[in-house]
Design a protein around this motif. Structure first.
Motif, short mmCIF file in Angstrom:
data_model
loop_
_atom_site.label_atom_id
_atom_site.label_comp_id
_atom_site.label_asym_id
_atom_site.label_seq_id
_atom_site.Cartn_x
_atom_site.Cartn_y
_atom_site.Cartn_z
N THR A 263 0.83 -1.20 0.00
CA THR A 263 0.00 0.00 0.00
C THR A 263 0.87 1.25 0.00
O THR A 263 0.64 2.19 -0.78
N GLN A 264 1.89 1.28 0.86
CA GLN A 264 2.78 2.44 0.93
C GLN A 264 3.56 2.62 -0.38
O GLN A 264 3.73 3.75 -0.87
N ILE A 265 4.03 1.52 -0.95
CA ILE A 265 4.76 1.59 -2.22
C ILE A 265 3.85 2.17 -3.31
O ILE A 265 4.27 3.06 -4.06
N ASN A 266 2.63 1.67 -3.39
CA ASN A 266 1.71 2.18 -4.42
C ASN A 266 1.41 3.67 -4.23
O ASN A 266 1.31 4.42 -5.21
N LEU A 267 1.27 4.11 -2.98
CA LEU A 267 1.05 5.54 -2.71
C LEU A 267 2.25 6.38 -3.13
O LEU A 267 2.10 7.44 -3.75
N ILE A 268 3.45 5.91 -2.82
CA ILE A 268 4.67 6.64 -3.20
C ILE A 268 4.78 6.72 -4.72
O ILE A 268 5.06 7.80 -5.28
N GLU A 269 4.54 5.61 -5.40
CA GLU A 269 4.58 5.62 -6.87
C GLU A 269 3.59 6.64 -7.43
O GLU A 269 3.93 7.43 -8.32
N LYS A 270 2.38 6.63 -6.90
CA LYS A 270 1.34 7.56 -7.39
C LYS A 270 1.73 9.00 -7.11
O LYS A 270 1.58 9.87 -7.98
N GLU A 271 2.24 9.29 -5.91
CA GLU A 271 2.65 10.65 -5.56
C GLU A 271 3.78 11.15 -6.46
O GLU A 271 3.88 12.36 -6.72
N LEU A 272 4.62 10.26 -6.95
CA LEU A 272 5.72 10.64 -7.84
C LEU A 272 5.30 10.72 -9.30
O LEU A 272 6.11 11.03 -10.17
N GLY A 273 4.02 10.40 -9.58
CA GLY A 273 3.50 10.57 -10.93
C GLY A 273 3.39 9.29 -11.74
O GLY A 273 3.17 9.35 -12.96
N ARG A 274 3.51 8.15 -11.10
CA ARG A 274 3.37 6.88 -11.82
C ARG A 274 1.97 6.72 -12.36
O ARG A 274 0.99 6.89 -11.64
#
Length: 162
Positions: A71-82
């Motif tokens: 969940t945290q990985i997916n949030l970080i990816e999304k916040e970085l524009g993935r």
């Protein structure tokens, strides 16, 4: 605390920036980064007609269970524009869980160890750098042996900053 190995990859925009920013976010939200591999420049795997990736492996000590880690990985990816548009397509950041202790987990949204790890030289090279004798819990082979047996012949080179 669990030891997890995360592989970071970027092949869009300022690739070094995205690796560094993701590492900082993981350190603040996931756990202590205990080791970092060199940065490798690698040919794209799966969908090869795209820019080369920068990849780096992190060893992290975490208190998060695997599902919360994802969940945290997916949030970080999304916040970085993935943006997830094309499978194996170009992306600003990709973070994969390769191992989580010696856990074997098969959920629809999360498989540990990573199911294609043994077929990807770009993952096995940095794993062999940091944990050559770590034994894959399914194949019962070291990362070093997996790399020797890897069918992937795409180039994986230590990145030289330009």
């Amino acid at each position: 605390m669990a030891v997890t190995y995360l592989l970071l990859g970027s092949n869009q925009g300022n690739r070094e920036y995205f690796l560094n920013t993701a590492t900082t976010a993981l350190a603040s939200r996931v756990g202590l980064v205990t080791q970092q591999s060199k940065i490798y420049e690698t040919a794209a795997w799966g969908l090869e007609e795209q820019p080369a990736f920068l990849n780096q492996l992190l060893q992290i000590s975490t208190a998060l269970p695997p599902e919360e880690l994802l969940t945290q990985i997916n949030l970080i990816e999304k916040e970085l524009g993935r943006e997830r548009i094309i499978k194996w397509g170009a992306r600003v950041i990709d973070i994969d869980i390769l191992y989580y202790n010696h856990l074997i987990l098969n959920l629809p949204e999360l498989m540990i160890p990573h199911p294609r790890l043994q077929d990807r030289r770009f993952a096995l090279m940095p794993l062999t750098e940091l944990a050559p004798l770590f034994i894959h819990p399914v194949f019962r082979k070291t990362n070093q042996d997996l790399l020797k047996d890897c069918p992937d012949n795409l180039p994986v080179l230590i990145y030289e900053k330009k």
